[in-house]
Design a protein around this motif. Structure first.
Motif, PDB file in Angstrom:
ATOM      1  N   SER A  58      29.707  82.066 116.208  1.00 18.07           N
ATOM      2  CA  SER A  58      29.295  82.722 114.965  1.00 18.07           C
ATOM      3  C   SER A  58      27.887  82.342 114.544  1.00 18.07           C
ATOM      4  CB  SER A  58      30.268  82.381 113.836  1.00 18.07           C
ATOM      5  OG  SER A  58      31.559  82.798 114.162  1.00 18.07           O
ATOM      6  N   THR A  59      27.456  81.159 114.973  1.00 23.24           N
ATOM      7  CA  THR A  59      26.120  80.662 114.652  1.00 23.24           C
ATOM      8  C   THR A  59      25.529  80.018 115.904  1.00 23.24           C
ATOM      9  OG1 THR A  59      26.916  78.464 114.013  1.00 23.24           O
ATOM     10  CG2 THR A  59      26.822  80.147 112.265  1.00 23.24           C
ATOM     11  N   ARG A  60      24.263  79.710 115.842  1.00 23.51           N
ATOM     12  CA  ARG A  60      23.643  79.018 116.969  1.00 23.51           C
ATOM     13  C   ARG A  60      24.253  77.632 117.162  1.00 23.51           C
ATOM     14  NH1 ARG A  60      17.591  79.638 118.260  1.00 23.51           N
ATOM     15  NH2 ARG A  60      17.711  81.711 119.134  1.00 23.51           N
ATOM     16  N   GLU A  61      24.648  76.996 116.064  1.00 26.18           N
ATOM     17  CA  GLU A  61      25.294  75.685 116.157  1.00 26.18           C
ATOM     18  C   GLU A  61      26.603  75.795 116.937  1.00 26.18           C
ATOM     19  OE1 GLU A  61      24.061  76.906 113.157  1.00 26.18           O
ATOM     20  OE2 GLU A  61      22.264  75.685 113.339  1.00 26.18           O
ATOM     21  N   ASP A  62      27.361  76.879 116.694  1.00 26.80           N
ATOM     22  CA  ASP A  62      28.594  77.105 117.469  1.00 26.80           C
ATOM     23  C   ASP A  62      28.279  77.238 118.953  1.00 26.80           C
ATOM     24  OD1 ASP A  62      30.275  77.063 115.275  1.00 26.80           O
ATOM     25  OD2 ASP A  62      30.433  79.242 115.114  1.00 26.80           O
ATOM     26  N   LEU A  63      27.216  77.967 119.266  1.00 31.83           N
ATOM     27  CA  LEU A  63      26.819  78.132 120.663  1.00 31.83           C
ATOM     28  C   LEU A  63      26.459  76.785 121.281  1.00 31.83           C
ATOM     29  CD1 LEU A  63      26.238  79.919 123.090  1.00 31.83           C
ATOM     30  CD2 LEU A  63      23.952  80.334 122.144  1.00 31.83           C
ATOM     31  N   ILE A  79      34.729  85.518 127.973  1.00 32.49           N
ATOM     32  CA  ILE A  79      34.119  86.610 127.228  1.00 32.49           C
ATOM     33  C   ILE A  79      33.394  85.920 126.083  1.00 32.49           C
ATOM     34  CG2 ILE A  79      34.513  88.601 125.741  1.00 32.49           C
ATOM     35  CD1 ILE A  79      36.980  89.240 127.439  1.00 32.49           C
ATOM     36  N   LEU A  80      32.088  86.099 126.004  1.00 33.08           N
ATOM     37  CA  LEU A  80      31.270  85.379 125.030  1.00 33.08           C
ATOM     38  C   LEU A  80      30.692  86.338 124.003  1.00 33.08           C
ATOM     39  CD1 LEU A  80      29.951  82.688 124.168  1.00 33.08           C
ATOM     40  CD2 LEU A  80      28.077  83.230 125.755  1.00 33.08           C
ATOM     41  N   ILE A  81      30.860  86.009 122.739  1.00 35.10           N
ATOM     42  CA  ILE A  81      30.291  86.790 121.645  1.00 35.10           C
ATOM     43  C   ILE A  81      29.207  85.935 121.006  1.00 35.10           C
ATOM     44  CG2 ILE A  81      30.737  87.936 119.447  1.00 35.10           C
ATOM     45  CD1 ILE A  81      33.740  87.448 121.370  1.00 35.10           C
ATOM     46  N   LEU A  82      27.970  86.413 121.060  1.00 29.67           N
ATOM     47  CA  LEU A  82      26.819  85.673 120.553  1.00 29.67           C
ATOM     48  C   LEU A  82      26.503  86.067 119.113  1.00 29.67           C
ATOM     49  CD1 LEU A  82      24.467  85.830 123.661  1.00 29.67           C
ATOM     50  CD2 LEU A  82      25.835  83.898 122.869  1.00 29.67           C
ATOM     51  N   PRO A  83      25.857  85.152 118.356  1.00 30.79           N
ATOM     52  CA  PRO A  83      25.569  85.427 116.948  1.00 30.79           C
ATOM     53  C   PRO A  83      24.412  86.391 116.711  1.00 30.79           C
ATOM     54  CG  PRO A  83      24.751  83.254 117.550  1.00 30.79           C
ATOM     55  CD  PRO A  83      25.510  83.783 118.734  1.00 30.79           C
ATOM     56  N   ASP A  84      23.499  86.492 117.673  1.00 33.68           N
ATOM     57  CA  ASP A  84      22.343  87.372 117.498  1.00 33.68           C
ATOM     58  C   ASP A  84      21.811  87.816 118.855  1.00 33.68           C
ATOM     59  OD1 ASP A  84      20.297  85.415 118.473  1.00 33.68           O
ATOM     60  OD2 ASP A  84      20.874  84.315 116.674  1.00 33.68           O
ATOM     61  N   ARG A  85      20.810  88.681 118.822  1.00 37.76           N
ATOM     62  CA  ARG A  85      20.246  89.238 120.047  1.00 37.76           C
ATOM     63  C   ARG A  85      18.908  88.591 120.426  1.00 37.76           C
ATOM     64  NH1 ARG A  85      23.101  94.253 120.870  1.00 37.76           N
ATOM     65  NH2 ARG A  85      24.439  94.596 119.064  1.00 37.76           N
ATOM     66  N   ASN A  86      18.646  87.431 119.906  1.00 39.93           N
ATOM     67  CA  ASN A  86      17.438  86.690 120.201  1.00 39.93           C
ATOM     68  C   ASN A  86      17.427  86.308 121.687  1.00 39.93           C
ATOM     69  OD1 ASN A  86      15.941  84.056 120.562  1.00 39.93           O
ATOM     70  ND2 ASN A  86      15.375  84.517 118.441  1.00 39.93           N
ATOM     71  N   ALA A  87      16.280  86.426 122.328  1.00 36.64           N
ATOM     72  CA  ALA A  87      16.176  86.138 123.764  1.00 36.64           C
ATOM     73  C   ALA A  87      16.608  84.712 124.096  1.00 36.64           C
ATOM     74  CB  ALA A  87      14.748  86.377 124.247  1.00 36.64           C
ATOM     75  N   ASP A  88      16.269  83.761 123.246  1.00 37.04           N
ATOM     76  CA  ASP A  88      16.656  82.369 123.490  1.00 37.04           C
ATOM     77  C   ASP A  88      18.176  82.211 123.395  1.00 37.04           C
ATOM     78  OD1 ASP A  88      16.069  79.526 123.893  1.00 37.04           O
ATOM     79  OD2 ASP A  88      16.759  79.303 121.814  1.00 37.04           O
ATOM     80  N   THR A  89      18.787  82.874 122.438  1.00 39.75           N
ATOM     81  CA  THR A  89      20.243  82.812 122.280  1.00 39.75           C
ATOM     82  C   THR A  89      20.937  83.393 123.505  1.00 39.75           C
ATOM     83  OG1 THR A  89      19.996  83.046 119.877  1.00 39.75           O
ATOM     84  CG2 THR A  89      22.174  83.476 120.794  1.00 39.75           C
ATOM     85  N   ILE A  90      20.451  84.528 123.973  1.00 40.30           N
ATOM     86  CA  ILE A  90      21.033  85.176 125.151  1.00 40.30           C
ATOM     87  C   ILE A  90      20.883  84.281 126.377  1.00 40.30           C
ATOM     88  CG2 ILE A  90      20.839  87.159 126.708  1.00 40.30           C
ATOM     89  CD1 ILE A  90      19.879  88.757 124.184  1.00 40.30           C
ATOM     90  N   SER A  91      19.717  83.682 126.520  1.00 42.19           N
ATOM     91  CA  SER A  91      19.476  82.776 127.644  1.00 42.19           C
ATOM     92  C   SER A  91      20.446  81.593 127.611  1.00 42.19           C
ATOM     93  CB  SER A  91      18.032  82.278 127.585  1.00 42.19           C
ATOM     94  OG  SER A  91      17.782  81.329 128.569  1.00 42.19           O
ATOM     95  N   LYS A  92      20.624  81.010 126.445  1.00 41.85           N
ATOM     96  CA  LYS A  92      21.567  79.891 126.304  1.00 41.85           C
ATOM     97  C   LYS A  92      22.995  80.351 126.593  1.00 41.85           C
ATOM     98  CE  LYS A  92      18.866  76.649 124.268  1.00 41.85           C
ATOM     99  NZ  LYS A  92      18.009  76.084 125.251  1.00 41.85           N
ATOM    100  N   GLY A  93      23.350  81.541 126.143  1.00 41.09           N
ATOM    101  CA  GLY A  93      24.691  82.068 126.380  1.00 41.09           C
ATOM    102  C   GLY A  93      25.001  82.219 127.861  1.00 41.09           C
TER     103      GLY A  93
END
Length: 119
Positions: A58-63, A79-93
């Motif tokens: 739900s948040t970057r902290e959750d990730l 199956i991963l649901i990310l909090p946002d579409r930020n490139a860094d978030t996607i990369s971490k996911g």
């Protein structure tokens, strides 16, 4: 086949995803975890069946919490649901090597199809 659902989201989004999962997963084959501690304890138990994990960050902290237990997630279809579409978030996911990746603001229709195929 067992399904683990992880979310700290207690609002509408988490409930909506829970309803989607409940329509697909046979009764008694799913577990919901609301804390990383609870999920970690479950993942440390012996596995007698294959596991699918629907992980909602739900948040970057959750990730980051999920990334901290990535060794326990090896061999599990994610199956991963990310909090946002930020490139860094996607990369971490992608570090978690999910079978399917989507976002918190999606309608979760794709999850229904993907989860149905995986089950």
């Amino acid at each position: 086949m067992n399904l683990l659902f992880y979310t700290t989201e207690k609002e509408e989004t988490g409930e909506r995803l829970q309803k989607v999962i409940d329509t697909i997963v046979p009764k008694g084959k799913g577990e919901t975890h609301r804390t990383i501690k609870s999920l970690t304890q479950r993942l440390r138990k012996p596995r007698y069946d294959s596991i699918i994990a629907v992980l909602m960050a739900s948040t970057r902290e959750d990730l980051y919490d999920l990334l901290s237990i990535r060794d326990l997630l090896r061999g599990i279809s994610i199956i991963l649901i990310l909090p946002d579409r930020n490139a860094d978030t996607i990369s971490k996911g992608h570090i978690l090597r999910p079978r399917f990746l989507t976002y918190k603001d999606s309608n979760f229709g794709e999850i229904t199809a993907v989860l149905g195929k995986m089950l």
